[in-house]
Write an enzyme that holds these catalytic residues in place. Structure first.
Site, PDB file in Angstrom:
ATOM      1  N   SER A  51       0.774  -1.240   0.092  1.00 34.84           N
ATOM      2  CA  SER A  51      -0.078   0.012   0.023  1.00 34.84           C
ATOM      3  C   SER A  51       0.955   1.302   0.030  1.00 34.84           C
ATOM      4  O   SER A  51       1.987   1.193   0.474  1.00 34.84           O
ATOM      5  CB  SER A  51      -0.950  -0.085   1.222  1.00 34.84           C
ATOM      6  OG  SER A  51      -0.044   0.439   2.355  1.00 34.84           O
ATOM      7  N   ASP A  52       0.561   2.147  -0.527  1.00 33.77           N
ATOM      8  CA  ASP A  52       0.979   3.478  -0.336  1.00 33.77           C
ATOM      9  C   ASP A  52       0.968   3.626   1.170  1.00 33.77           C
ATOM     10  O   ASP A  52       0.087   3.278   1.832  1.00 33.77           O
ATOM     11  CB  ASP A  52       0.494   4.653  -1.231  1.00 33.77           C
ATOM     12  CG  ASP A  52       1.419   5.952  -1.458  1.00 33.77           C
ATOM     13  OD1 ASP A  52       2.165   5.855  -0.442  1.00 33.77           O
ATOM     14  OD2 ASP A  52       1.034   6.803  -1.998  1.00 33.77           O
ATOM     15  N   TRP A  53       1.623   4.755   1.738  1.00 40.84           N
ATOM     16  CA  TRP A  53       1.644   5.054   3.101  1.00 40.84           C
ATOM     17  C   TRP A  53       0.412   5.488   3.585  1.00 40.84           C
ATOM     18  O   TRP A  53       0.042   6.810   3.645  1.00 40.84           O
ATOM     19  CB  TRP A  53       2.942   6.089   3.387  1.00 40.84           C
ATOM     20  CG  TRP A  53       3.993   5.375   3.614  1.00 40.84           C
ATOM     21  CD1 TRP A  53       5.018   5.516   4.594  1.00 40.84           C
ATOM     22  CD2 TRP A  53       4.825   4.304   2.851  1.00 40.84           C
ATOM     23  NE1 TRP A  53       6.206   4.746   4.470  1.00 40.84           N
ATOM     24  CE2 TRP A  53       5.866   4.029   3.465  1.00 40.84           C
ATOM     25  CE3 TRP A  53       4.185   3.802   1.634  1.00 40.84           C
ATOM     26  CZ2 TRP A  53       6.844   3.014   3.282  1.00 40.84           C
ATOM     27  CZ3 TRP A  53       5.201   2.640   1.071  1.00 40.84           C
ATOM     28  CH2 TRP A  53       6.367   2.408   1.819  1.00 40.84           C
ATOM     29  N   LEU A  54      -0.279   4.632   4.397  1.00 35.89           N
ATOM     30  CA  LEU A  54      -1.813   4.860   4.657  1.00 35.89           C
ATOM     31  C   LEU A  54      -2.907   4.878   3.647  1.00 35.89           C
ATOM     32  O   LEU A  54      -3.916   5.423   3.947  1.00 35.89           O
ATOM     33  CB  LEU A  54      -1.947   6.246   5.318  1.00 35.89           C
ATOM     34  CG  LEU A  54      -1.931   6.153   7.154  1.00 35.89           C
ATOM     35  CD1 LEU A  54      -0.886   5.596   7.642  1.00 35.89           C
ATOM     36  CD2 LEU A  54      -2.330   7.347   7.792  1.00 35.89           C
ATOM     37  N   ALA A  55      -2.407   4.243   2.530  1.00 32.21           N
ATOM     38  CA  ALA A  55      -3.536   4.139   1.504  1.00 32.21           C
ATOM     39  C   ALA A  55      -4.495   3.062   1.929  1.00 32.21           C
ATOM     40  O   ALA A  55      -5.443   2.935   1.226  1.00 32.21           O
ATOM     41  CB  ALA A  55      -2.974   4.117   0.114  1.00 32.21           C
TER      42      ALA A  55
END
Ligand code: BGC
Ligand code: BGC
Length: 995
Positions: free
Chosen positions: A375-379
């Site tokens: 995941s992207d950071w906090l996606a």
């Protein structure tokens, strides 16, 4: 049924991340909110989901049945979305944007409209695709999967979960860190940004940005930069490099992060990405193709970052997804990329990191992706749903709020497996994919990748969080243990040379009247010398010519536009080890004896205009900056606000153009920019004789510029996007959505395939400089087009080949007690662990796994899709001659026009095509015509043909096909004729032929 225990929510207050700051201070976007509207995030039970009409036999074939089946059926994520939205509590927010938006909503409501509710997105816009395809089907990965299966077989549930979940923001040395399995010597993986160098690292190279790389159109250089990048990463102990970026692709010219990628065309992006990936991975480092997909703008990219409770939804049709935005990801998978990062935004109102159609369907089934999705950071916005939809690793591990330490996976994933919500084989597949990627890149070789402490001194040798040698080992926690965190390993080697070449070749000469460029180091050129007894006078103007006086790395993550621009800002930026100042480089290149250089490196000229009047030539610098949306500077919140030059540079250029040499001086404009800029305010002024678009050159800025300006390197950069005369010319789809248009901002990609040059061509709008355009100091001529068919026209690719059998493991759910924290375990605060604290309430749920069995795509079958899509159907060749007087590099481009008035033979429906699409390019170094025979070179006595080269292209089935969403396959038109154009830009195609 009541939500299973694993869905239990940890509530908490949203903590303010940063104090609000002035517009001019770089900050993470800050906002204050108590409105936690995620109570229900994990409430929806996917296992209880009725797959309804979608129960069908898995088959490779016609997808019509499936498409018709039920687009109304919500994907899990959609359901969540709807529930969340209904709990939106705008009153508690204090971001001005949202207040404005809410006020507008209220006004509209009170005006009798039900607009706000009408504008709420429809349920079920993204079709479901389950179950998640397993990795291990491709022969190219067979060995790695075999080894991975051996290792994973021995792992316990918590060990598996540890590998899938980040340990939390800044808990270890890298921007992303996974948990290790020490017992089996499987390391903690270090994931680090980013696409143009090593973020937060010392003694490493600040390469030119992606947009500069794209502008080189030089495949070999793309590869070499990737390779150098990969080598530096390995030297720092980085397992996974968070690049290259190919999304945003550049739909909107003002998009804040377009510069991280390679330009506004899928083929250019795809080739550049694949070359970069090959380079990085040949050095044994896992590359990450990001951001998948449609994160085309920064505004509203993330939930809460922009105060809206949900991220923007990019709404797109299947054909456009395939032919434009997913295209470079297909090329990346084909190149063997071992990781892909799903993006922050929603796609068709389902978060990209829980969108089963995108991850399970397109990526893992159709494109045959064998690596892991992070995941992207906090996606990641949900626990179980994201797991089922195909997410394999959560980064940085924290939950729905930044650095909250409350992972949606970690212990929650352990529980979800124990109670049957996430099938054991899904977690096994996640881990197998990650471990296989590690083997695939040879990271099990302890000579190159020494074991980590306590068994060795491997692992990252730098800290993202401090520049000191000794520092905190877990800065994100309250733990105070310290150790050596920075070993200051110098990994630069001679990569500055590659950086310089890329920067020079990524500089595009768009105007050069009277051959003003190249300049002569000695001042007056031979032909102009007569009667000039004074020194040649050069004036250099503009702040962009000099360095930031407060230091080249003064602004965090390069989040400001002060001094010369060599990088955009955000996670894609790095620390400069040094930065060659353009002013200094030019000044020292000129001969002191015959040239007099004056400089005024500011954007506001002095009242006294003499400094301008006393020049023979004026070089004026200007720029335009942008970056990632978590920072803002000068009123720019990631995305640019317009396409003009920034910091009053238009006025500066105009003033210089008016005043230089009392109107007799020649003006050269140098632009550093993140993307297209509007030049109309001065481009036609007669004194503006030369214009260089130098993009984002990285650390070698000044040297590369001097290489071009003095002709040591003949310009060969070509525009990787269109420069319009006005922003509107890019069309309505080219506009950033700056204000939310709905409670969940909606962006409809209704222009479909028609972005950038495809839009200009379709609407017949004259750009200022077209896609693919750029000048040289020499002239090339093209002749002898030859189109040779290698295959007959047939509508469909060959049948999908069947893949290998993926590894399988026992699917019994382990005893919950085995997942408990070991006795006496010392926990660090906020650190994310896979263990559970208690087995209370964990019982196997009665529900059965989803009945859905999505049919396999006929377009799949290998990495990058059905291998037959990459069969060469045509070879095209031509002869390029350098008819000028200096050696140079030619960029030859191939465009395809699909048959006109084409109708799908089966349905009779007309299919619309862009006027032309780029399908290939080659860069060739071609010497100038020799004046006499070259000693020892056969044939050179006749002029030799030395100044002539053959260029060859292979055009594949995919290049000649369109995506048919009814059949779910690539179709090659077999009626009508293709037109093949070969030339120098999208609007300069001297050779055309038909097939
Ligand atoms: C960016 C990614 C980056 C990650 C880690 C995110 O905000 O979108 O591109 O890799 O942070 O820094
Ligand atoms: C981090 C980035 C990350 C971003 C996400 C920043 O504070 O430094 O790596 O991409 O937050 O919003």
């Amino acid at each position: 049924m009541p939500p299973p225990e694993s869905y239990e929510l940890r509530r908490g207050k949203y903590s303010k991340l940063d104090a609000p700051a002035d517009d001019d201070t770089p900050t993470r976007q800050s906002f204050d909110s108590n409105a936690s509207s995620y109570e229900d995030l994990d409430e929806f039970d996917p296992l209880n989901y009725d797959a309804g009409t979608l129960k069908q036999k898995r088959s490779t074939g016609d997808l019509r049945a499936r498409r018709k089946a039920s687009f109304k059926d919500a994907e899990f994520a959609e359901k969540r979305g709807i529930q969340r939205r209904s709990r939106f509590t705008p009153g508690k927010l204090c971001c001005s944007l949202v207040l404005l938006f809410v006020a507008a909503t209220v006004l509209l409501l009170s005006a009798g409209g039900i607009w706000a509710w009408k504008s709420a997105p429809q349920d079920g816009q993204s079709p479901p695709w389950y179950p998640s395809p397993k990795g291990g089907t491709d022969p190219a990965w067979a060995e790695s999967y075999k080894k991975a299966a051996e290792l994973v077989k021995q792992m316990t549930l918590v060990e598996k979960v540890n590998i899938t979940t980040g340990t939390g923001w800044s808990m270890q040395m890298c921007v992303g860190n996974t948990g290790p399995v020490p017992r089996l010597k499987f390391p903690a993986l270090c994931l680090q940004d980013g696409p143009l160098g090593l973020r937060f690292a010392d003694n490493s190279t600040a390469f030119p940005a992606g947009i500069t790389v794209g502008a080189t159109w030089n495949k070999d250089l793309m590869y070499q930069r990737g390779r150098a990048h990969g080598k530096e990463a390995r030297g720092k102990g980085i397992h996974v490099l968070l690049g290259p970026a190919m999304g945003p692709l550049g739909r909107m010219p003002a998009g804040g992060r377009n510069w991280e990628g390679f330009g506004s065309d899928p083929v250019l992006q795809g080739i550049a990405a694949a070359q970069t990936i090959k380079g990085i991975q040949e050095e044994g480092v896992i590359a990450t193709a990001k951001h998948y997909v449609l994160n085309e703008q920064e505004h509203f990219r993330q939930a809460w970052e922009w105060a809206t409770p949900n991220a923007i939804s990019s709404n797109i049709d299947d054909r456009t997804l395939h032919e434009v935005y997913a295209w470079p990801f297909a090329d990346s998978v084909r190149a063997g990329v071992a990781s892909i990062m799903c993006s922050y935004n929603q796609v068709n109102n389902s978060y990209a990191c829980q969108n089963s159609k995108l991850m399970n369907g397109v990526l893992k089934d159709e494109l045959g992706f064998q690596g892991f999705v992070q995941s992207d950071w906090l996606a990641q916005r949900s626990g179980v749903a994201s797991a089922l939809a195909g997410l394999d690793m959560t980064m940085p591990g924290d939950g729905i709020k930044w650095a909250d330490g409350k992972s949606l996976w970690g212990a929650q994933l352990t529980k979800a497996v124990l109670n049957g919500s996430v099938p054991v084989d899904r977690v096994d597949d996640m881990v197998t994919r990650i471990v296989a990627a590690w083997y695939q890149l040879g990271q099990d070789d302890t000579k190159t990748w020494p074991l980590q402490p306590p068994d060795g001194d491997g692992g990252p040798n730098f800290s993202s969080w401090t520049n000191e040698e000794i520092g905190l080992l877990h800065p994100g926690s309250t733990d105070k243990s310290t150790g050596v965190v920075n070993k200051f390993v110098n990994v630069q080697e001679d990569h500055g040379k590659i950086a310089r070449r890329v920067a020079a070749e990524g500089t595009v000469l768009v105007k050069n009247i009277d051959n003003l460029l190249p300049l002569d180091r000695n001042g007056w050129k031979e032909e102009d010398k007569a009667g000039k007894d004074m020194k040649y006078r050069v004036g250099i103007f503009g702040e962009d010519a000099r360095l930031n006086e407060d230091g080249i790395n003064d602004c965090k993550d390069r989040g400001c536009n002060i001094g010369t621009l060599a990088s955009g800002w955000g996670s894609g930026a790095v620390e400069f080890p040094y930065l060659i100042e353009p002013l200094a480089a030019l000044r020292s290149a000129f001969s002191n004896e015959s040239v007099y250089v004056t400089d005024y490196p500011e954007n506001k000229l002095p009242k006294d205009k003499q400094i301008l009047e006393d020049q023979d030539v004026c070089i004026v610098f200007a720029n335009a900056d942008a970056g990632e949306g978590f920072m803002k500077w000068g009123g720019i919140r990631g995305d640019r606000n317009d396409l003009f030059l920034q910091k009053d540079s238009d006025k500066l250029v105009q003033d210089v153009a008016k005043g230089c040499g009392k109107g007799k001086g020649d003006v050269i404009v140098v632009i550093h920019t993140v993307g297209p800029v509007i030049l109309e305010n001065w481009i036609d002024m007669p004194s503006v004789k030369a214009v260089l678009i130098a993009h984002l050159p990285g650390q070698e800025s000044g040297n590369a510029l001097a290489d071009i300006m003095f002709g040591d390197v003949n310009p060969s950069g070509r525009l990787p996007y269109t420069i319009a005369k006005k922003e509107k010319d890019y069309g309505p789809g080219g506009k950033i959505l700056y204000l939310p248009n709905s409670l969940v901002p909606q962006q409809n990609f209704t222009e479909g395939l028609y972005i950038d040059y495809r839009h200009f061509d379709k609407k017949d709008i004259a750009p200022r400089y077209e896609f693919g355009f750029g000048l040289s100091y020499t002239t090339f001529h093209l002749s002898s087009l030859l189109i040779s068919p290698r295959q007959p026209k047939t509508p469909l690719p060959a049948a999908r080949p069947s893949g290998l059998e993926p590894p399988s493991y026992p699917t019994d759910i382990p005893d919950p007690k085995s997942a408990l924290f070991p006795p006496g375990f010392k926990k660090l605060e906020k650190y994310i662990y896979p263990y559970i604290s208690s087995t209370d309430g964990i019982k196997k749920s009665k529900v059965q796994a989803s009945q859905l069995l999505s049919p396999l795509s006929p377009a799949g079958g290998a990495q990058g899709g059905n291998p037959d899509l990459y069969t060469t159907v045509l070879t095209v060749s031509a002869v390029v001659t350098n008819i000028g007087t200096v050696d140079g590099d030619a960029v030859i481009q191939l465009y395809v026009s699909f048959p006109s008035d084409y109708k799908d033979p089966e349905t009779g429906t007309p299919v619309d095509f862009p006027v032309r699409v780029l399908r290939g390019f080659e860069k060739l170094s071609i010497p100038a015509q020799q004046q006499g025979p070259i000693p020892g070179v056969k044939g050179s006595e006749h002029g030799g043909g030395m100044n002539r080269k053959n260029v060859q292209f292979e055009v594949t089935r995919k290049d000649l096909s369109y995506w048919d969403s009814v059949r779910g396959n690539w179709i090659m038109p077999t009626t009508g004729e293709f037109e093949i154009g070969v030339g120098f830009s999208s609007r300069n195609l001297p050779l055309t032929g038909r097939w």
